[in-house]
Design a protein around this motif. Structure first.
Motif, PDB file in Angstrom:
ATOM      1  N   ALA A  54       0.830  -1.208   0.000  1.00  0.00           N
ATOM      2  CA  ALA A  54       0.000   0.000   0.000  1.00  0.00           C
ATOM      3  C   ALA A  54       0.863   1.256   0.000  1.00  0.00           C
ATOM      4  CB  ALA A  54      -0.932  -0.006   1.215  1.00  0.00           C
ATOM      5  N   GLN A  59      -2.874  -0.429  -5.097  1.00  0.00           N
ATOM      6  CA  GLN A  59      -4.220  -0.253  -4.568  1.00  0.00           C
ATOM      7  C   GLN A  59      -4.763  -1.581  -4.053  1.00  0.00           C
ATOM      8  OE1 GLN A  59      -5.894   2.678  -4.153  1.00  0.00           O
ATOM      9  NE2 GLN A  59      -3.961   3.611  -4.825  1.00  0.00           N
ATOM     10  N   SER A  64      -5.243   0.211   1.444  1.00  0.00           N
ATOM     11  CA  SER A  64      -4.668   1.458   0.940  1.00  0.00           C
ATOM     12  C   SER A  64      -5.263   2.664   1.643  1.00  0.00           C
ATOM     13  CB  SER A  64      -4.877   1.565  -0.575  1.00  0.00           C
ATOM     14  OG  SER A  64      -4.180   0.543  -1.243  1.00  0.00           O
TER      15      SER A  64
END
Length: 343
Positions: A54, A59, A64
């Motif tokens: 992250a 993503q 994230s």
């Protein structure tokens, strides 16, 4: 005989240097571990590999957002603010040769806090405006205290007493602003006054980070001069130190750092007060404890925030945890200084 004495002195110096390196290294490693814990721990505990992915921009659903939007700004705010509080507190205590001469006790933090609360409650502003107002108010408070404490000759005791009195006045002003403020602004002001990393956002951090990288190196580079200033004005001048210039650079750098840190996280209680004495006890004498004091500040803020989040049934701001740690130490210090006749 001379060679034996010289060897004995050098052996002592090497021993103190090893102790400084070991202590500083330990504090740095502990800071790194706490930074990692800030990113890993929360309502959901994520694996190290997911946190790393992250942070590198990948993503991942849920991860994230939690890491980059909530935990990373919180960790960075604690890291830079804690180091700033530690550096500034140690600078004032060492330069003025008194453990009570720190920004929390002599009113500097209260000056920044009063300006920030005024901006939040009366002007309804936040972010950069609060930071600028806090810096100006912190510098103005230092200048005001210094001018009042000069008299015929500068006195550290007079400076501390004037600072304590000014702090009481500023705290009363803050209480008044909270009484007359709009209801919707009071929770934000109270959260800010408690000293908290909650709600830290990335767009609020650039002033803190920029201030740190500009002024922290100044304080660190002047660390050896800071130790000489502790010997007294005449001793420092006889060793070739421009005492006025050095003192001004140290004070301005420390005040700006602590004012911006206070504007970002609020006045986290007793971090500036505790960092210097803890670092001095760990490092010992002979070498500058400027960097160790900053690292102690980082560990106090990050460790206190983790304790406040996970050690109790309810979550508490970091300022409450550090306040619980610092208040008994302040009482013990006052008792000790009173017995020695220093008060």
């Amino acid at each position: 005989m001379i060679n034996e004495s010289l060897e004995f002195i050098m052996a002592g110096r090497r021993q103190r240097q090893r102790r400084w390196v070991l202590v500083t290294g330990f504090l740095a490693v502990l800071s790194f571990i706490l930074c990692g814990a800030m990113l890993l721990l929360g309502s959901t505990i994520y694996p190290v590999k997911d946190v790393f992915r992250a942070l590198t921009g990948e993503q991942l659903q849920g991860v994230s957002f939690a890491v980059n939007t909530i935990r990373l700004p919180r960790m960075l705010a604690g890291l830079f603010a804690g180091f700033a509080f530690g550096l500034a507190g140690n600078t004032f205590q060492t330069m003025l040769r008194n453990p009570l001469a720190n920004p929390n006790v002599i009113g500097i933090t209260s000056g920044s806090s009063a300006a920030a609360v005024f901006c939040i409650i009366i002007l309804h502003t936040s972010g950069g405006v609060v930071s600028i107002a806090s810096v100006i108010a912190g510098l103005a408070t230092v200048l005001f205290i210094y001018l009042l404490s000069r008299g015929k000759a500068f006195s550290v005791g007079r400076l501390i007493l004037i600072g304590i009195g000014l702090q009481a006045m500023l705290d009363a002003m803050i209480s008044y602003l909270l009484l007359v403020g709009a209801q919707q602004d009071i929770p934000e002001a109270l959260r800010w006054l408690t000293g908290s990393l909650n709600g830290a956002q990335m767009h609020e951090l650039p002033p803190l980070v920029a201030t740190f990288f500009i002024f922290a190196p100044i304080v660190i580079l002047l660390g050896k001069h800071l130790s000489i200033l502790e010997l007294g004005e005449q001793s420092a001048a006889s060793l070739g130190i421009d005492t006025d210039k050095t003192r001004i650079l140290l004070i301005v750098s420390s005040v700006i750092m602590i004012a911006v840190a206070t504007a970002t996280t609020g006045p986290i209680a007793f971090v500036a007060f505790l960092s210097g004495p803890i670092a001095k006890r760990l490092v010992g004498v002979g070498f500058s404890n400027v960097i160790p004091a900053g690292l102690v500040g980082v560990n106090l803020v990050l460790g206190g925030d983790l304790i406040g989040q996970f050690a109790f049934a309810y979550r508490y701001p970091v300022g409450i945890i550090t306040g619980i740690l610092g208040a008994p130490y302040l009482i013990l210090l006052l008792i000790r200084m009173n017995r020695k006749g220093e008060l």
